[in-house]
Design a protein around this motif. Structure first.
Motif, PDB file in Angstrom:
ATOM      1  N   ALA A   2       0.655  -4.523  -4.340  1.00 54.25           N
ATOM      2  CA  ALA A   2       1.953  -4.967  -3.777  1.00 54.25           C
ATOM      3  C   ALA A   2       1.930  -5.407  -2.329  1.00 54.25           C
ATOM      4  O   ALA A   2       1.136  -4.362  -1.374  1.00 54.25           O
ATOM      5  N   MET A  21       3.852  -9.278  -6.021  1.00 53.74           N
ATOM      6  CA  MET A  21       2.944  -8.199  -6.593  1.00 53.74           C
ATOM      7  C   MET A  21       1.996  -9.164  -7.601  1.00 53.74           C
ATOM      8  O   MET A  21       2.358  -9.859  -8.170  1.00 53.74           O
ATOM      9  N   HIS A  40       5.667 -10.463  -0.049  1.00 56.51           N
ATOM     10  CA  HIS A  40       6.744  -9.717  -0.870  1.00 56.51           C
ATOM     11  C   HIS A  40       6.437 -10.269  -2.279  1.00 56.51           C
ATOM     12  O   HIS A  40       7.213 -10.548  -3.168  1.00 56.51           O
ATOM     13  N   TYR A  61      10.136  -5.030   0.292  1.00 62.60           N
ATOM     14  CA  TYR A  61       8.975  -4.090   1.308  1.00 62.60           C
ATOM     15  C   TYR A  61       8.387  -3.201   0.471  1.00 62.60           C
ATOM     16  O   TYR A  61       8.584  -1.926   0.677  1.00 62.60           O
ATOM     17  N   PRO A  62       7.346  -3.652  -0.395  1.00 64.94           N
ATOM     18  CA  PRO A  62       6.732  -2.775  -1.340  1.00 64.94           C
ATOM     19  C   PRO A  62       5.977  -1.757  -0.635  1.00 64.94           C
ATOM     20  O   PRO A  62       5.117  -2.265   0.422  1.00 64.94           O
ATOM     21  N   ILE A  73       2.541   1.806  -5.473  1.00 65.84           N
ATOM     22  CA  ILE A  73       2.572   1.054  -6.833  1.00 65.84           C
ATOM     23  C   ILE A  73       1.633   1.961  -7.587  1.00 65.84           C
ATOM     24  O   ILE A  73       0.355   2.382  -7.200  1.00 65.84           O
ATOM     25  N   ILE A 109      10.159  -9.307  -3.935  1.00 61.07           N
ATOM     26  CA  ILE A 109      10.651  -8.021  -3.577  1.00 61.07           C
ATOM     27  C   ILE A 109      10.447  -7.848  -2.317  1.00 61.07           C
ATOM     28  O   ILE A 109       9.596  -8.466  -1.263  1.00 61.07           O
ATOM     29  N   TYR A 151       6.758   0.444  -8.710  1.00 61.72           N
ATOM     30  CA  TYR A 151       6.690   0.308  -7.268  1.00 61.72           C
ATOM     31  C   TYR A 151       8.048   0.854  -6.658  1.00 61.72           C
ATOM     32  O   TYR A 151       9.060   1.051  -6.997  1.00 61.72           O
ATOM     33  N   THR A 152       7.717   1.056  -5.311  1.00 67.07           N
ATOM     34  CA  THR A 152       8.777   1.386  -4.334  1.00 67.07           C
ATOM     35  C   THR A 152       9.035   0.221  -3.380  1.00 67.07           C
ATOM     36  O   THR A 152       8.138  -0.316  -2.854  1.00 67.07           O
ATOM     37  N   ASP A 153      10.480   0.151  -3.001  1.00 63.41           N
ATOM     38  CA  ASP A 153      10.728  -1.052  -2.016  1.00 63.41           C
ATOM     39  C   ASP A 153      11.454  -0.097  -1.034  1.00 63.41           C
ATOM     40  O   ASP A 153      12.378   0.464  -1.081  1.00 63.41           O
ATOM     41  N   CYS A 154      10.780  -0.048   0.490  1.00 67.73           N
ATOM     42  CA  CYS A 154      11.309   0.657   1.253  1.00 67.73           C
ATOM     43  C   CYS A 154      12.461   0.282   1.913  1.00 67.73           C
ATOM     44  O   CYS A 154      13.221   0.925   2.472  1.00 67.73           O
ATOM     45  N   ALA A 161       3.549  -6.361   1.223  1.00 68.45           N
ATOM     46  CA  ALA A 161       5.023  -6.169   2.042  1.00 68.45           C
ATOM     47  C   ALA A 161       5.042  -7.738   2.810  1.00 68.45           C
ATOM     48  O   ALA A 161       6.050  -7.661   3.303  1.00 68.45           O
TER      49      ALA A 161
END
Length: 1186
Positions: A1084, A1091, A1089, A1110-1111, A1114, A1108, A1123-1126, A1086
Motif C-alpha cells: 500500500a 494498492m 494512493h 493514506y494507507p 496492510i 485510497i 488495510y487501514t487508511d489513517c 500513501a
C-alpha cells in the motif's frame, strides 16, 4: 512314522519358524502421521484428548464408548487424574492401557502423538494377522474396528537446562486396539531402536516406565480397593529393552493381548507364540508340562488322567500309594483339547538345552545360574528360597492378590450365583505359618455356604507353610507359577464344586498373583449359621511337574436355632508346574509330605459381604515322627516379621533378619545398600534403594548390556528427517520419510516434480485451466485463476456483469428519482443517497449530502446508534460496531482472552486491539482492546502463533516488547541500541524476529528473547519502514520510504541475495503483505494512493486498488486484503497481522537447523550465523549452502 521321520518333521517345523522370525522396523508400524489422516495430540506434557469411539472397546469386564489418549504413553478408559497421582505410584486409580507409561513430553516440537480410528480393510487385515498369529489354537477373528495410537520420538520431561533436545533419547512405539463385538485386543509394536530410555523422572527420583493393563479403582470393602494390574514388564530395565527383541505373537517387537471379552472375562490373556526357537520345549518333554499362564481356558496335563489313591483315616502308619498315569480316552471324540508334542510350546520360563551364558536373565535377580550337561538351572541364593526362577527372602511376609470368577449353585437353586472379578486377598506370616484369606462382595445368598471351603485360600498356606526339619513348602519347590485344580464332593448329597486357580508368579509389588474360577454346586448353609473346621492333615505326593493330594474333611455347622450338624466333603487336587530336569539332585525331593492345618477360623461377615479364613500351616513327615518343640517349628518364637527363625539344640533358637535387613532379629531395619556401597551398581549406573533390596538403573545415554548388569553407551540411530540433516529439498517442496536406522527417503510433494532432493514446481497453467476471460497464476505446488479487469467470478467462470448488491440497489433506486439541473443530475434536496465501495458494499461511513451529518453503518446499511456527528466533523468508522469501551491505565494489560478462530490485530497509538473474522468478514461488534499501554506510541505489531505472544515496537522510549495474548505483564525484549524501531516480523519456524530502524537505517535479526542480535542489512537504506517474512521459502521483504528514491527490496533471511523488486512509480510504500497461497507480494502506497501486487519471481506487477487516502497497514488472508487508511482515523497508526497458526516448514524448524546460534532460512537451506557480540562463545558459522 519312524523316529527319523519324526525328527525331520520337528526339525523342519523349527527351521520354518526360525525363517519367519523378523524384527519389526519403524517403517513397518501401522501407517501414522498426516499421510494416514491422523489427528495430532496437542504438544506438551500430560496432555489428554477424549476420543469418542465409533464402536466400543471391551476392557476387562467393562464396555467403553470413549477413551482418553495421553502424552505419557497410555490410553485411559476414564479421564486420567493429574500425572502426580500415578507417576511412581502405579497402578493408577483409573483404567489404563500402558504402552510405555512414564513422564513424557512433546513440547520440544520433535516428539508427537498421532491417533485415529480406522476401519479400513488394510488396517483390519493387518490387525487380524497379528491376533491370529498370536493365538494359533483359537478360532480366527476378524476385527471390525481399530484405534491406532503412535507415540513418535517422545522424550522424557526435563528441565530447560538440560539442553535444546539435540541429544535427547527418544522412544517410538505404537498401540493398536482392535475390536469385534465380543472381544478387544491390544497390539503393541516396539520398533527396533525405538526404546532409547527406560526410566523417567517422578518427583526427586527416577522410576522405570511401565507397560501393562490396569483395571483401575474398584469399589470394595476389603484391604485395598485397587483393581487388577496386569504388568507386562518389570522394574528390571532389561524387560523393557526386551520388548523390541522378544515377542508373544511370532514377530519380534509385536505383542498381542486379549484385554476384554463379553459376556465373561477372566484375565488379560497374552499371545501364545514366541519368536525365539530356542525357547521351544524339546521333543520328549516330561509329561504334565504346563506353563501355568493360560488365562483363556482349561489346561490339561498332556492328555493324562490322574487316579487318586483311596484315603486312609488318620492314625497309625499310613500306606502311600503311587500316582498311576493312564492314557486319557475322551468320551466325546469331537471335543478334545490336547497338546501336540511335535509342535513347539513356549512357556514363560522354559528350561532347554541352552546355557547360562544366554539365559542368565531368565533366573531371579536373587538366584544363580548353573550349567549342567543337559542344560541349565536356576538356584536361589542363601537367604532366599524358591525355584530359582522366582526367589523371595527367607522370613519375609508374603501377600497374594487375585480375582474370583465363575458360577456356583447353592442347594437346589436352579439359578447360580455369579462371581465377576471378586477381590481375593491373602497375607502369610511366613515365620509362623499363619495365613489369612478374605474374599469381597460375597452376597448373603451364598456367603454362609462358602464357609466350609477354607481351602479356597489354603493353597497359599501350603505354599508358605512353616517347614519342619528336612521338608519344604510349596514355594520352595515349585516357585509361584503353577496351576491348581481341585474337586470337592459334598456328602451325602454328592454336590460337586470345581476350583481352578492360575498362579502367575510374583508381581512388581512382591505379591503372588492368582486367578480363581469356581464352577458347580455347594450344599446350603442357612443364613446366620456358623461353621467350625477341626484341624486336619493332607498328604501331598510329588513327581515330575505334578503334585496331587486328597483328603476327607469334617466340619460342624451351628444353626441359628442352636442345633449343630456334622458334615463331610472329599477333597482332591492336582497341581501342575514346570521344573528344571537338568539338576539331578532336585529329584531327591521327598515323594510325600504332610500338610498339617490347625487353628482354622472361618467367618462370613454379612454386613460387609466378606468371607474370611485363617489357619496355621506346617509341612512335615507324613508319619508325624517325634513332635518338634523348638519354637522355630511351632511358630512361638517372637522374631520380627522380617526375620528368619534359626533352630538350635533342643529348644534353643536365634532370630536372624532377612536378607536386606539389619537388626537383632527381634527388630529388623531395612539396609540402604545404595548408601553403604555407592559403587554397587558399577559405572554409568544409578542405585535405587527398596525395602530389603535395591535396583540399578543406567544413566541417560546408557543401557544394560546382554549380561543385564554392565551399562554401555546407547548406539542411537540418527533420524535425519527429524534432526534436519537430510538432503531432501525444503519442506515446502519435498517430504523426508524416515525408514529406520539412519535411512530415509526423499519424495516431492504434489505439484512438484523431481527426485526428492531437487524438486521443481509444475506449471499447472495450461490452456483451458481457467476461464477464457481469466488469467492463470502459477504458484508453488498449485495455481490460481483470476478474472480479468471488467469481469467478475471465481476465475473458473467469469462474466462481464456482476449482480447488484443491496447498497447498489438502494442507491440506484434513489438516483432514479433524481432531477436534472444545469450542472447535471442531482438528488432532490434533503434526500440521503448511500455510498457504496468498489465491491458494492456500504461504505462504513455514510454522510448526508445536504446537511453535512455523517454516521457509521453496519454491513446492512443500518445506522449504528451513537455514531452520528454534526457538520464539519466525521466519526471513526473503521468497521467498528459501536463506541469503543474506555480502557484506562492499569498495572496489568487489559486483556480479553480470544476465542478460537482468526483475528486481526492492529495498533492505535498506545493500544493494541483485535477484530475477529467470520469467514472473510470483520465482526466489528466483537472488536476489543487486547493491550493498553498509556503514553506509548506503537508503530509495528507482530504475532508469534507458536507461543501465542504479541510483539510490538514503540518510539517514545525506543524498544521492542512482548506480552502473552492471554494475559500477563508486558516484557521489554530489546531496549538498547535502538533509535526508531518501526516494522517488525516473526519467523515462527526459526524462532527469530526481524525489525527495521528508520534512524539507524538498518535491518536486524535476533532470537525471540532478544538475545543473539545481528545486523543483516546496513547499507543503501534511507528510511526503512515495513518488513515481512516468508519463513517456508526463506525470504525477507521490506520497503524504504526514501522520498528521493523509494523502493521495495528482498533478500534471503540471512541478508544474502539482496535485490530491488520495485523502484519506479512509488511514493511512500507504507505496508507490505505476502500471501503464501498465491505467492503474491502486495503493498500500500500513501504517496500514489494505490494498492498493488506482484509475483516476486516474475515481476508481473499489477494494480489492485487506487484512490485510497493514506494507507498505513496492510495484510492478506484468503481472498481478501485488509488495510487501514489513517485519514479516516486521524489518531490511528495501524499495523495488521493475522492471529492464526501459519503452516509450513523450513530448515530451521527442527533442532535449530543444527546451528550453534542463529539459524536463518534460505530457499535452498539455511545459514548458521553468529550474533554480533559472539566473541569467544564457540559459535560456528556456515553459509547458505549448508
Amino acid at each position: 512314522m519312524g523316529w527319523q521321520e519324526r525328527g525331520w518333521l520337528v526339525c523342519a517345523s523349527i527351521l520354518g519358524f526360525v525363517a519367519s522370525v523378523h524384527t519389526v522396523t519403524r517403517g513397518e508400524l501401522f501407517a501414522f502421521g498426516p499421510s494416514a489422516r491422523d489427528q495430532l495430540l496437542e504438544p506438551g506434557n500430560d496432555q489428554t484428548h477424549r476420543l469418542e469411539l465409533q464402536k466400543p472397546v471391551l476392557f476387562y469386564d467393562g464396555t467403553f464408548d470413549s477413551i482418553f489418549i495421553n502424552t505419557n504413553g497410555f490410553v485411559a478408559t476414564t479421564e486420567p487424574t493429574s500425572e502426580s497421582t500415578y507417576l511412581g505410584k502405579m497402578p493408577p486409580k483409573f483404567g489404563m492401557i500402558a504402552a510405555l507409561q512414564g513422564d513424557l513430553d512433546t513440547s520440544d516440537g520433535v516428539g508427537r502423538v498421532f491417533f485415529r480410528q480406522d476401519s479400513s480393510p488394510e488396517v483390519l487385515r493387518r490387525a487380524a494377522e497379528h491376533i491370529n498369529r498370536a493365538f494359533p489354537e483359537d478360532d480366527e477373528v476378524d476385527p471390525t474396528h481399530a484405534v491406532v495410537i503412535t507415540w513418535v520420538d517422545v522424550a522424557t520431561k526435563e528441565s530447560q537446562s538440560r539442553g535444546d533436545g539435540v541429544n535427547k533419547k527418544r522412544n517410538t512405539f505404537q498401540l493398536v486396539i482392535a475390536s469385534l463385538e465380543t472381544a478387544s485386543y491390544a497390539i503393541l509394536l516396539y520398533a527396533r531402536g525405538g526404546i532409547q530410555f527406560t526410566s523417567t523422572p517422578a518427583g526427586d527420583s527416577n522410576v522405570v516406565i511401565h507397560a501393562g493393563f490396569s483395571k483401575g479403582y474398584v469399589q470394595g470393602f476389603l484391604f485395598s480397593s485397587q483393581g487388577p494390574y496386569y504388568r507386562t514388564t518389570t522394574d528390571d530395565e532389561a524387560s523393557l529393552r526386551a520388548l523390541a527383541e522378544e515377542t508373544n505373537s511370532g514377530l519380534r517387537g509385536v505383542w498381542v493381548y486379549e484385554i476384554g471379552t463379553s459376556p465373561y472375562f477372566t484375565n488379560v490373556a497374552p499371545g501364545e507364540v514366541t519368536d525365539l526357537p530356542t525357547e521351544a520345549t524339546p521333543h520328549g518333554a516330561p509329561h504334565g508340562y504346563d506353563d501355568g499362564t493360560n488365562a483363556r481356558g482349561p489346561v490339561y496335563t498332556d492328555g493324562q488322567k490322574v487316579e487318586y489313591p483311596p484315603y486312609e483315616p488318620e492314625g497309625g502308619q499310613i500306606q502311600v500309594h503311587p500316582v498311576q498315569y493312564q492314557p486319557h480316552q475322551p468320551s466325546n471324540p469331537e471335543v478334545v483339547v490336547f497338546f501336540n508334542q511335535s509342535a513347539p510350546m513356549f512357556p514363560v520360563f522354559s528350561y532347554n538345552l541352552g546355557t547360562c551364558a544366554n539365559n542368565r536373565n531368565k533366573c531371579s535377580q536373587f538366584a544363580d545360574c548353573k550349567d549342567y550337561s543337559s542344560g541349565y538351572c536356576c538356584h536361589c541364593r542363601p537367604g532366599f528360597y524358591g525355584n530359582g526362577i522366582q526367589c523371595v527372602a527367607e522370613g519375609k511376609p508374603q501377600r497374594m492378590n487375585g480375582k474370583v470368577h465363575g458360577k456356583v449353585h447353592v442347594g437346589n437353586s436352579p439359578s447360580p450365583v455369579e462371581f465377576s472379578s471378586n477381590d481375593l486377598h491373602s497375607y502369610v506370616v511366613v515365620n509362623d505359618g499363619r495365613s489369612y484369606v478374605a474374599i469381597s462382595d460375597i452376597p448373603y445368598t451364598i456367603g454362609p455356604s462358602l464357609q466350609p471351603l477354607s481351602a479356597l485360600g489354603g493353597v497359599i498356606g501350603w505354599a508358605f507353610a512353616l517347614e519342619q526339619p528336612g521338608f519344604k513348602n510349596g514355594f520352595s519347590i515349585i516357585g509361584g507359577e503353577f496351576t491348581r485344580q481341585a474337586e470337592v464332593t459334598f456328602m451325602p448329597g454328592n454336590e460337586k464344586l470345581t476350583i481352578r486357580q492360575e498362579f502367575k508368579g510374583i508381581d512388581e509389588h512382591d505379591h503372588l498373583v492368582v486367578s480363581t474360577t469356581l464352577e458347580g454346586r455347594v450344599p446350603e448353609v442357612p443364613r446366620g449359621a456358623t461353621v467350625q473346621i477341626d484341624p486336619y492333615s493332607e498328604i501331598y505326593q510329588y513327581s515330575n511337574n505334578l503334585i496331587t493330594s486328597s483328603s476327607t474333611r469334617d466340619y460342624v455347622v451351628s444353626l441359628p436355632d442352636g442345633s449343630t450338624e456334622t458334615r463331610t466333603y472329599q477333597w482332591r487336587q492336582t497341581i501342575t508346574f514346570q521344573s528344571c530336569q537338568h539338576d539331578l539332585s532336585s529329584r531327591d525331593m521327598k515323594p510325600t509330605q504332610m500338610l498339617s492345618v490347625d487353628q482354622v477360623f472361618v467367618m462370613y461377615d454379612a454386613n460387609n459381604e466378606l468371607i474370611r479364613f485363617a489357619m496355621s500351616n506346617k509341612i512335615g513327615d507324613i508319619n508325624g515322627g517325634q513332635p518338634e518343640e523348638n519354637p522355630c517349628f511351632t511358630g512361638r518364637h517372637g522374631c520380627d516379621t522380617n526375620a528368619v527363625c534359626r533352630p538350635g539344640q533342643g529348644n534353643q533358637f536365634t532370630c536372624q533378619c532377612a536378607a536386606g535387613f539389619n537388626g537383632d532379629g527381634r527388630t529388623c531395619y531395612d539396609i540402604d545398600e545404595c548408601r553403604e556401597d555407592p559403587q554397587i551398581c558399577g559405572f554409568h549406573a544409578i542405585c535405587n534403594n527398596q525395602p530389603g533390596t535395591f535396583r540399578c538403573e543406567c544413566e541417560d545415554g546408557y543401557h544394560f548390556d546382554s549380561d543385564g548388569q554392565t551399562c554401555i553407551a546407547v548406539d542411537r540411530p540418527v533420524d535425519a528427517c527429524e534432526e534436519g540433516t537430510h538432503t531432501c529439498d525444503i519442506p515446502e517442496r519435498a517430504q523426508c520419510s524416515y525408514t529406520g536406522g539412519s535411512s530415509y527417503i526423499c519424495s516431492c510433494l504434489p505439484g512438484f516434480i523431481g527426485d526428492g532432493r531437487i524438486c521443481q514446481d509444475i506449471d499447472e497453467c495450461q490452456p483451458g485451466r481457467c476461464h477464457q476471460d481469466a488469467v492463470c497464476y502459477n504458484t508453488q505446488g498449485s495455481f490460481t485463476c483470476q478474472c480479468r479487469s471488467g469481469y467478475y467470478g471465481d476465475g473458473f467462470y467469469c462474466s462481464p456483469e456482476r449482480t447488484r448488491t443491496q447498497c447498489e440497489i438502494h442507491r440506484d433506486s434513489l438516483l432514479a428519482a433524481t432531477e436534472f439541473g444545469p450542472r447535471g443530475p442531482r438528488p432532490p434536496v434533503g434526500q440521503y443517497i448511500p455510498t457504496c465501495d468498489e465491491n458494492g458494499a456500504y461504505e462504513p461511513m455514510q454522510c448526508h449530502g445536504s446537511t453535512g451529518h455523517c454516521w457509521c453503518v453496519d454491513r446492512n446499511g443500518q445506522e449504528i446508534p451513537g455514531t452520528r456527528s454534526g457538520p464539519g466533523s466525521r466519526p471513526m468508522c473503521f468497521d467498528h460496531g459501536g463506541v469503543q469501551p474506555p480502557v484506562g491505565p492499569t498495572p496489568r494489560p487489559d486483556v480479553h482472552p480470544l476465542p478460537p478462530g482468526t483475528h486481526l490485530l492492529f495498533a492505535q497509538s498506545g493500544r493494541i486491539e483485535h477484530v475477529p473474522l467470520e469467514g472473510y468478514d470483520m465482526k466489528k461488534d466483537d472488536a476489543k482492546p487486547v493491550l493498553h499501554l498509556p503514553e506509548k506510541v506503537i508503530i509495528g505489531v507482530a504475532y508469534d502463533c507458536v507461543e501465542k505472544m504479541v510483539y510490538w515496537t514503540e518510539i517514545t522510549s525506543p524498544s521492542i516488547s512482548k506480552a502473552s495474548i492471554q494475559g500477563g505483564e508486558p516484557v521489554a525484549v530489546i531496549r538498547s541500541d535502538l533509535d526508531s524501531p518501526e516494522g517488525i516480523a516473526i519467523d515462527h519456524l526459526g524462532r527469530t524476529m526481524f525489525w527495521t530502524d528508520s534512524v539507524k537505517d538498518r535491518i536486524e535479526v535476533a532470537s525471540l528473547d532478544g538475545s543473539q542480535r545481528r545486523v543483516i542489512i546496513d547499507s543503501d537504506l534511507v528510511n526503512p519502514r515495513a518488513i515481512i517474512t516468508d519463513p517456508p521459502n526463506g525470504n525477507l521483504y521490506w520497503s524504504d520510504w526514501n522520498r528521493d528514491a523509494p523502493k521495495i527490496e528482498t533478500s534471503y533471511m540471512d541478508g544474502s541475495n539482496r535485490r530491488v523488486l520495485v523502484n519506479d512509480d512509488l511514493g511512500l510504500p507504507n505496508g507490505l503483505a505476502y500471501d503464501s497461497q498465491s505467492s503474491l507480494l502486495c503493498w500500500a502506497d500513501a504517496g500514489t494512493h494505490k494498492m498493488e501486487c506482484m509475483h516476486p519471481a516474475r515481476g508481473d506487477r499489477r494494480k489492485v486498488m487506487e484512490g485510497i487516502q493514506y494507507p498505513f497497514g496492510i495484510t492478506s488472508f484468503g481472498k481478501n486484503i485488509y488495510y487501514t487508511d489513517c485519514l479516516l482515523r486521524a489518531s490511528l497508526i495501524v499495523a495488521c497481522v493475522f492471529f492464526s497458526f501459519l503452516p509450513g516448514q523450513n530448515y530451521c524448524a527442527v533442532n535449530n537447523g543444527g546451528c550453534t546460534h542463529l539459524c536463518l532460512a534460505t530457499p535452498t537451506g539455511r545459514s548458521c550465523k553468529c550474533p554480533d557480540n559472539a566473541v569467544g562463545v564457540g559459535c560456528v558459522e556456515r553459509d547458505s549452502g549448508y
